[in-house]
Design a protein around this motif. Structure first.
Motif, PDB file in Angstrom:
ATOM      1  N   TRP A   1     -12.046   6.585   7.356  1.00 51.92           N
ATOM      2  CA  TRP A   1     -13.039   6.331   6.432  1.00 51.92           C
ATOM      3  C   TRP A   1     -13.695   7.176   5.732  1.00 51.92           C
ATOM      4  O   TRP A   1     -14.162   6.776   4.409  1.00 51.92           O
ATOM      5  CB  TRP A   1     -13.793   4.702   6.358  1.00 51.92           C
ATOM      6  CG  TRP A   1     -14.430   5.240   7.816  1.00 51.92           C
ATOM      7  CD1 TRP A   1     -14.198   5.086   9.295  1.00 51.92           C
ATOM      8  CD2 TRP A   1     -15.999   5.291   7.548  1.00 51.92           C
ATOM      9  NE1 TRP A   1     -15.881   5.147   9.707  1.00 51.92           N
ATOM     10  CE2 TRP A   1     -16.089   5.217   8.589  1.00 51.92           C
ATOM     11  CE3 TRP A   1     -16.440   5.832   6.241  1.00 51.92           C
ATOM     12  CZ2 TRP A   1     -17.873   5.428   8.993  1.00 51.92           C
ATOM     13  CZ3 TRP A   1     -18.482   5.779   7.091  1.00 51.92           C
ATOM     14  CH2 TRP A   1     -18.843   5.551   7.433  1.00 51.92           C
TER      15      TRP A   1
ATOM     16  N   ASP B   1      -5.144   0.449  -2.843  1.00 49.42           N
ATOM     17  CA  ASP B   1      -5.131   1.905  -2.325  1.00 49.42           C
ATOM     18  C   ASP B   1      -5.685   3.458  -2.011  1.00 49.42           C
ATOM     19  O   ASP B   1      -5.237   4.460  -1.546  1.00 49.42           O
ATOM     20  CB  ASP B   1      -3.495   1.862  -1.925  1.00 49.42           C
ATOM     21  CG  ASP B   1      -2.526   2.243  -2.736  1.00 49.42           C
ATOM     22  OD1 ASP B   1      -2.258   2.518  -4.254  1.00 49.42           O
ATOM     23  OD2 ASP B   1      -1.813   1.498  -2.444  1.00 49.42           O
TER      24      ASP B   1
ATOM     25  N   LEU C   1       1.010  -1.130   0.339  1.00 54.53           N
ATOM     26  CA  LEU C   1       0.113  -0.047  -0.242  1.00 54.53           C
ATOM     27  C   LEU C   1       0.905   1.392   0.229  1.00 54.53           C
ATOM     28  O   LEU C   1       1.602   2.036   0.675  1.00 54.53           O
ATOM     29  CB  LEU C   1      -1.012   0.044   1.334  1.00 54.53           C
ATOM     30  CG  LEU C   1      -1.829  -0.929   1.402  1.00 54.53           C
ATOM     31  CD1 LEU C   1      -2.391  -0.980   2.374  1.00 54.53           C
ATOM     32  CD2 LEU C   1      -3.090  -1.040   0.441  1.00 54.53           C
TER      33      LEU C   1
ATOM     34  N   TYR D   1     -13.775   2.504   3.154  1.00 51.26           N
ATOM     35  CA  TYR D   1     -12.583   1.351   3.489  1.00 51.26           C
ATOM     36  C   TYR D   1     -12.013   1.104   4.701  1.00 51.26           C
ATOM     37  O   TYR D   1     -12.416   1.387   5.392  1.00 51.26           O
ATOM     38  CB  TYR D   1     -11.434   1.835   2.219  1.00 51.26           C
ATOM     39  CG  TYR D   1     -10.470   2.833   3.109  1.00 51.26           C
ATOM     40  CD1 TYR D   1      -9.492   2.547   3.710  1.00 51.26           C
ATOM     41  CD2 TYR D   1     -10.656   4.277   3.810  1.00 51.26           C
ATOM     42  CE1 TYR D   1      -8.695   3.101   4.608  1.00 51.26           C
ATOM     43  CE2 TYR D   1     -10.253   5.223   4.400  1.00 51.26           C
ATOM     44  CZ  TYR D   1      -8.921   4.043   4.736  1.00 51.26           C
ATOM     45  OH  TYR D   1      -7.992   4.968   6.071  1.00 51.26           O
TER      46      TYR D   1
ATOM     47  N   ILE E   1      -6.216  -3.877   2.008  1.00 55.30           N
ATOM     48  CA  ILE E   1      -7.401  -3.048   2.036  1.00 55.30           C
ATOM     49  C   ILE E   1      -8.413  -4.090   1.154  1.00 55.30           C
ATOM     50  O   ILE E   1      -8.452  -3.576  -0.042  1.00 55.30           O
ATOM     51  CB  ILE E   1      -6.573  -1.950   1.240  1.00 55.30           C
ATOM     52  CG1 ILE E   1      -7.874  -0.625   1.364  1.00 55.30           C
ATOM     53  CG2 ILE E   1      -6.223  -1.807   0.661  1.00 55.30           C
ATOM     54  CD1 ILE E   1      -6.853   0.523   1.021  1.00 55.30           C
ATOM     55  N   TYR E   2      -9.427  -2.652   1.467  1.00 60.11           N
ATOM     56  CA  TYR E   2     -10.993  -3.272   1.244  1.00 60.11           C
ATOM     57  C   TYR E   2     -11.883  -1.995   1.088  1.00 60.11           C
ATOM     58  O   TYR E   2     -11.809  -1.330   1.825  1.00 60.11           O
ATOM     59  CB  TYR E   2     -12.069  -4.378   2.074  1.00 60.11           C
ATOM     60  CG  TYR E   2     -11.155  -5.841   2.080  1.00 60.11           C
ATOM     61  CD1 TYR E   2     -11.270  -6.732   1.004  1.00 60.11           C
ATOM     62  CD2 TYR E   2      -9.729  -5.932   2.733  1.00 60.11           C
ATOM     63  CE1 TYR E   2     -10.535  -8.118   0.871  1.00 60.11           C
ATOM     64  CE2 TYR E   2      -8.931  -7.524   3.577  1.00 60.11           C
ATOM     65  CZ  TYR E   2      -9.777  -8.470   2.503  1.00 60.11           C
ATOM     66  OH  TYR E   2      -9.247  -9.222   1.681  1.00 60.11           O
ATOM     67  N   TRP E   3     -12.986  -2.494   0.221  1.00 63.51           N
ATOM     68  CA  TRP E   3     -13.198  -0.662   0.058  1.00 63.51           C
ATOM     69  C   TRP E   3     -15.259  -1.573  -0.382  1.00 63.51           C
ATOM     70  O   TRP E   3     -15.432  -2.348  -0.907  1.00 63.51           O
ATOM     71  CB  TRP E   3     -13.493  -0.317  -1.527  1.00 63.51           C
ATOM     72  CG  TRP E   3     -11.604   0.621  -0.916  1.00 63.51           C
ATOM     73  CD1 TRP E   3     -10.765  -0.134  -1.321  1.00 63.51           C
ATOM     74  CD2 TRP E   3     -11.246   1.380  -1.506  1.00 63.51           C
ATOM     75  NE1 TRP E   3      -9.410   0.631  -1.754  1.00 63.51           N
ATOM     76  CE2 TRP E   3     -10.096   2.363  -1.000  1.00 63.51           C
ATOM     77  CE3 TRP E   3     -12.415   3.083  -0.583  1.00 63.51           C
ATOM     78  CZ2 TRP E   3      -9.537   2.877  -0.890  1.00 63.51           C
ATOM     79  CZ3 TRP E   3     -10.852   4.508  -0.554  1.00 63.51           C
ATOM     80  CH2 TRP E   3     -10.318   3.945  -0.800  1.00 63.51           C
TER      81      TRP E   3
ATOM     82  N   THR F   1     -17.158  -3.528   4.697  1.00 62.26           N
ATOM     83  CA  THR F   1     -15.727  -3.241   4.214  1.00 62.26           C
ATOM     84  C   THR F   1     -15.039  -3.608   6.035  1.00 62.26           C
ATOM     85  O   THR F   1     -14.344  -4.633   5.743  1.00 62.26           O
ATOM     86  CB  THR F   1     -15.937  -1.898   4.550  1.00 62.26           C
ATOM     87  OG1 THR F   1     -16.956  -1.299   3.431  1.00 62.26           O
ATOM     88  CG2 THR F   1     -14.249  -1.745   4.161  1.00 62.26           C
TER      89      THR F   1
ATOM     90  N   VAL G   1      -8.493  -0.951   6.486  1.00 61.12           N
ATOM     91  CA  VAL G   1      -7.490  -2.162   6.513  1.00 61.12           C
ATOM     92  C   VAL G   1      -7.705  -3.224   7.654  1.00 61.12           C
ATOM     93  O   VAL G   1      -7.629  -2.407   8.835  1.00 61.12           O
ATOM     94  CB  VAL G   1      -6.302  -1.147   5.907  1.00 61.12           C
ATOM     95  CG1 VAL G   1      -5.190  -2.129   6.305  1.00 61.12           C
ATOM     96  CG2 VAL G   1      -6.012  -0.246   5.429  1.00 61.12           C
TER      97      VAL G   1
ATOM     98  N   ALA H   1     -12.295  -6.897   5.626  1.00 64.39           N
ATOM     99  CA  ALA H   1     -11.342  -6.676   6.064  1.00 64.39           C
ATOM    100  C   ALA H   1     -10.791  -7.704   7.678  1.00 64.39           C
ATOM    101  O   ALA H   1      -9.465  -8.937   7.311  1.00 64.39           O
ATOM    102  CB  ALA H   1     -10.491  -5.613   6.286  1.00 64.39           C
TER     103      ALA H   1
END
Length: 286
Positions: free
Chosen positions: A147, A235, A140, A266, A276-278, A193, A268, A197
């Motif tokens: 967020w 990222d 990243l 998002y 990392i996720y969105w 999210t 982490v 994660a």
């Protein structure tokens, strides 16, 4: 209520460490294989007894185009290529005469590798009938705010994209009105999210079996239409939007003129596969 979810000798080498993109110059066969892999990822697939989600395309990177005859030490190869990464997998094929034959071998034996949502970059090299396909997830590099702040940036990027008529796969979309921020949808997006994660999964269906519509309804959001886009391993909001626009299903959700509201977030978790996720949760209230 309606809910949209946008969702030969063969060897695999894997290395987890704890990636940046450059355009890859490739032969027509190498380029065709990358295009075939991205087309494969763009549609739900049956793989190892499970269904996959529609995934954004992988970005080609010259640093990942490792010779089939090169070193088997991926850590050493990535270090020499100046490619900071979190995870990488290499598929070696011996036998396929061209890209379609290589794609057939990959789909038959390595679907789980090319359908892994954590990977965002790809490099392909070919020497005769020997191939090496390298997929990687970058370290990243973006400096992200909280967020809510990044969710608002995602909203801005989405609204900028909606201003422009575009094709989502074969489906044309006119420019659409901007979306407004909805705090309830944002909270639902943040919870999902964080769950992806912390629980290390990537899906529209959560571990309790709830759909995006279920989660929105439980939060008190009354709607006639809900849609959800998710992403992993990217990222910055810009990278997320670029990936969604390049994926027909995600693009269609993003450009859908019936939606008027959005919540996005998002999360982490360094221990998760993708890091990392969105989530972007689109809504049309009653």
């Amino acid at each position: 209520m309606r809910v949209l979810s946008s969702v030969a000798c063969l060897t695999v080498l894997t290395l987890g460490l704890g990636v940046s993109c450059g355009a890859q110059a490739f032969t027509s066969e190498e380029g065709q294989l990358i295009a075939s892999i991205n087309a494969y990822r763009s549609q739900p697939q049956s793989c190892a007894g499970e269904g996959s989600l529609e995934l954004p395309p992988l970005s080609s990177d010259t640093r990942l185009a490792l010779s089939p005859e090169g070193t088997r030490d991926l850590q050493q190869a990535m270090s020499r290529a100046a490619y900071p990464m979190v995870n990488v997998q290499a598929i070696s094929l011996s036998g396929p005469r061209d890209a379609p034959a290589a794609m057939k071998a990959i789909a038959e034996s390595f679907c789980q590798v090319v359908l892994d949502p954590q990977f965002v970059d790809i490099g392909v090299s070919q020497e005769g009938r020997d191939w090496r396909i390298v997929l990687a997830r970058p370290l990243l590099s973006g400096r992200l705010g909280d967020w809510q702040a990044e969710g608002q940036k995602l909203l801005q990027e989405i609204n900028a994209a909606r201003q422009v008529p575009r094709q989502c796969g074969g489906q044309p979309f006119a420019a659409a009105a901007p979306l407004s921020w909805n705090a309830t949808l944002a909270g639902v997006a943040a919870d999902h999210t964080r769950a992806m994660a912390n629980q290390n999964f990537f899906d529209h269906i959560d571990r309790d079996g709830r759909t995006p519509g279920d989660r929105a309804e439980l939060a008190g959001y009354s709607y006639r239409l809900v849609g959800e886009n998710i992403a992993a391993g990217l990222d910055t909001p810009r990278k997320v939007i670029d990936g969604w626009l390049a994926s027909p299903g995600h693009c269609a959700t993003l450009m859908n003129p019936d939606f008027s509201e959005l919540g996005a977030a998002y999360a982490v978790d360094p221990k998760s596969d993708a890091g990392i996720y969105w989530t972007g949760l689109f809504g049309a209230p009653l």
